[in-house]
Motif scaffolding. Structure first.
Motif, PDB file in Angstrom:
ATOM      1  N   LEU A  69     -10.570  -7.466 -19.515  1.00 26.64           N
ATOM      2  CA  LEU A  69     -11.839  -7.713 -19.611  1.00 26.64           C
ATOM      3  C   LEU A  69     -12.467  -6.969 -20.755  1.00 26.64           C
ATOM      4  N   LEU A  70     -12.173  -5.615 -20.933  1.00 28.02           N
ATOM      5  CA  LEU A  70     -12.563  -4.659 -22.103  1.00 28.02           C
ATOM      6  C   LEU A  70     -12.284  -5.357 -23.407  1.00 28.02           C
ATOM      7  N   PHE A  71     -11.079  -5.784 -23.345  1.00 31.19           N
ATOM      8  CA  PHE A  71     -10.726  -6.240 -24.622  1.00 31.19           C
ATOM      9  C   PHE A  71     -11.739  -7.640 -24.777  1.00 31.19           C
ATOM     10  N   LEU A  72     -11.855  -8.420 -24.212  1.00 29.80           N
ATOM     11  CA  LEU A  72     -12.586  -9.583 -24.323  1.00 29.80           C
ATOM     12  C   LEU A  72     -14.015  -9.380 -24.754  1.00 29.80           C
ATOM     13  N   ALA A  73     -14.633  -8.372 -24.065  1.00 27.40           N
ATOM     14  CA  ALA A  73     -16.041  -8.053 -24.261  1.00 27.40           C
ATOM     15  C   ALA A  73     -16.230  -7.463 -25.593  1.00 27.40           C
TER      16      ALA A  73
END
Length: 649
Positions: free
Chosen positions: A102-106
């Motif tokens: 999720l951090l990567f996508l954000a």
């Protein structure tokens, strides 16, 4: 040349440093944002262990919602996905926690993750708003002269209106539909309302001023366009074509525009050529913003050109001479045929100064068509029933002619001056049984000598002289006349007449005489009978005066005078009509109020001479006085007429 290069180098260095600083600031803001998201997710992982459990996912061309949905199902996560997330995912994750995914996508797609309990709401970051410094709008206003000036170039109308209101302390309103409209105009200085009107005209808008002095910009309606009217002022007109239906027929175009006067009343300007009346009424009512109700089908067309006319005057002019009318009731205009219920009207007109005898005859015949007129003589009142415009027209006409009629008092002074002289002389003798001695000696001689007196006189002459004249018969008489009469008579009469202006006053003063007429009729029969009929016939001698006064506006009185004077002349013969003289004249004069008018004296001269005597002897000079009897008369009559008019209101 060296200075220019140096300046360019300084500018390049400035923008480079500014760009580096901006990039560094943006990178730092992004790092802080990701750190905040990581802290949120780590805090949530304490209660949601699925965020730290490793997962294996492989996606090739799947949409972002599908990818996140698969991640949520794999590790029992509650994820709310923004429908606007429509990017594709081409990743393969092996033994990686959902927290890091999720951090990567954000980071890669500029996403934001907000937490509500255990629910993770994933949305796209809103683009950073660029705040531009407010533009300085040039507006100047002089309160002493009420002059407004401005310089506008693609400026927002709402901001312009706010700036003008702040500068002038006058209310300028912009509807919500025009808040973002841009306007351009330049005016150095003009009266406040004129400046706003010209700005509206330049930008395809119309300006209205309400009764409470608020200026409102409005968009043009369907079919409306701006133009310069005959007064060289900006105005709005509507290019119309007759509407179908309504029984009005087809044909004819018309232009309709309106403006407000200083009192806020709507004035209409119409230019129509062979246009149905119904179409004009509908469009004019819409333009004037009035409520109306049409009772019946209105037929007919009209050609007209009207400028700056009120709505009421427009309807009056449009429907004049037609079978249609209108009536305003409770703010609603009722339009239809004159005979319909609700459009009929009635009015009671109380006459103040005139009588009912002539008032109906004075109303034009065309005006009375369709209007019923009733009279109440006891109250000197007229009841009018019919169309309201016709009733108003008739009532206004009656009010104009119902004025005080002047009364004229006419004082007529009549003076008759009679001057006459008659002389009667002569000696007469005869025989009569009934004549006695007697008569008058003074002031005139009119003496009769009987037979005894004559014989006594003769006997005395015979006793003293040698001559004896003898005696007369017992029935003999002698009459001696020597008489002169003078007359000087003045007759004065002062009658007073009163009459209304324009009416004739009549005066008649006179006397009557009668003479006898005998008629003898023979009735044939066995014994013939003679019937004598006596009839007395009247003869009049009058003084007649007819005066007709006409009063003008400056208290001048015009008098139409007719005078007819007749009088008897002398003594009439026995059983014969008396002789009569007649004088007539007509005069038209003008005099001021209370002026005395003298009409020229009417003079009549009467001369008569009668005599009787012995033939031949009565003609011989000197001797004729012994053998004849003579009577001579000479009369003069002068009539003076004095007239004094007095106006009584």
């Amino acid at each position: 040349m060296t200075n220019k290069l140096y300046l360019k180098f300084i500018l390049f260095l400035f923008f480079s440093i500014a760009g580096i600083s901006l990039s560094h600031a943006q990178g730092q803001a992004k790092t802080e944002r990701l750190q905040q998201i990581e802290n949120r997710l780590k805090t949530l992982s304490v209660t949601v262990p699925g965020l730290t459990q490793k997962v294996q996912l492989s996606m090739s061309g799947a949409s972002a919602p599908e990818f996140l949905k698969a991640l949520a199902q794999a590790n029992n996560l509650n994820i709310n996905i923004d429908p606007q997330l429509n990017f594709k995912v081409f990743y393969n994750f092996t033994n990686e926690t959902p927290l890091n995914i999720l951090l990567f996508l954000a980071k890669e797609y500029d996403l934001d993750i907000q937490l509500i309990g255990s629910i993770m709401s994933i949305t796209r970051l809103s683009p950073a708003k660029v705040v531009l410094p407010p533009k300085n709008i040039k507006v100047n206003y002089n309160a002493a002269t009420d002059m407004l000036g401005f310089e506008l170039n693609n400026d927002t109308l709402s901001v312009v209106a706010k700036k003008i209101s702040q500068a002038s302390q006058k209310n300028v309103v912009v509807p919500t539909t025009l808040l973002n409209k841009t306007v351009s105009a330049y005016i150095a200085a003009a009266p406040f309302e004129t400046a706003l009107d010209k700005m509206a005209y330049a930008n395809g808008l119309k300006l209205n001023k309400t009764s409470d002095n608020v200026f409102i910009f409005q968009a043009l309606g369907d079919g409306e366009e701006l133009y310069i009217n005959n007064d060289n002022a900006t105005a709005v007109k509507r290019n119309n074509k007759p509407q179908s239906g309504g029984g009005a027929g087809q044909g004819g175009n018309f232009n309709l525009s309106s403006r407000k006067d200083a009192n806020g009343n709507r004035l209409l300007s119409i230019d129509a050529l062979n246009t149905p009346i119904l179409d004009l009424i509908k469009n004019a009512s819409t333009e004037a913003a009035v409520n109306y109700f049409i009772y019946s089908d209105i037929k007919g067309s009209v050609t007209t050109r009207l400028n700056n006319i009120s709505y009421d005057n427009f309807l009056t002019s449009l429907l004049q001479g037609t079978e249609y009318t209108y009536k305003r009731e409770g703010g609603v205009y009722l339009i239809g045929e004159r005979r319909l219920e609700g459009l009929r009207s009635h009015r009671i007109v109380q006459l103040q100064h005139r009588s009912l005898d002539t008032i109906q005859m004075m109303i034009p015949t065309e005006w009375k068509k369709g209007v019923e007129i009733k009279e109440f003589r006891e109250q000197n009142t007229i009841l009018l029933a019919g169309s309201a415009p016709q009733i108003n027209e008739i009532e206004n006409y009656i009010r104009q002619i119902d004025r005080v009629v002047p009364m004229v008092l006419i004082e007529v002074t009549l003076v008759d001056v009679r001057k006459g002289k008659s002389v009667k002389t002569g000696i007469s003798a005869g025989v009569s049984d009934s004549v006695k001695t007697g008569g008058t000696i003074l002031p005139g001689i009119d003496y009769t000598f009987g037979a005894n007196s004559i014989n006594d006189f003769l006997s005395r002459l015979g006793s003293n002289n040698s001559v004896n004249l003898g005696r007369v018969t017992p029935n003999f008489y002698v009459k001696l006349s020597a008489l002169e009469n003078n007359s000087n008579v003045e007759i004065r009469s002062v009658p007073k007449l009163s009459t209304l202006n324009g009416h004739t006053a009549n005066l008649s003063i006179g006397s009557s005489r009668y003479f006898s007429q005998r008629t003898q009729n023979v009735i044939p029969s066995l014994n013939a009978q003679t019937v004598v009929t006596e009839q007395f016939t009247e003869v009049n001698a009058n003084l007649e005066i007819d005066i007709k006064p006409i009063v003008s506006g400056d208290d001048q009185v015009t008098l139409n005078i007719k005078v007819n004077i007749s009088d008897f002349i002398g003594n009439p013969p026995e059983n014969a009509p008396p002789p009569k003289s007649t004088s007539k004249f007509t005069s038209l004069i003008r005099a001021k109020n209370e002026d005395m008018i003298v009409l020229g004296g009417l003079e009549r001269t009467e001369t008569a001479e009668r005599g009787s005597g012995v033939p031949l002897l009565s003609r011989i000079p000197i001797i004729k006085w012994l053998f004849s009897s003579r009577e001579k008369s000479n009369n003069k009559v002068v009539t003076l007429v004095f007239i004094k008019p007095t106006i009584l209101y």
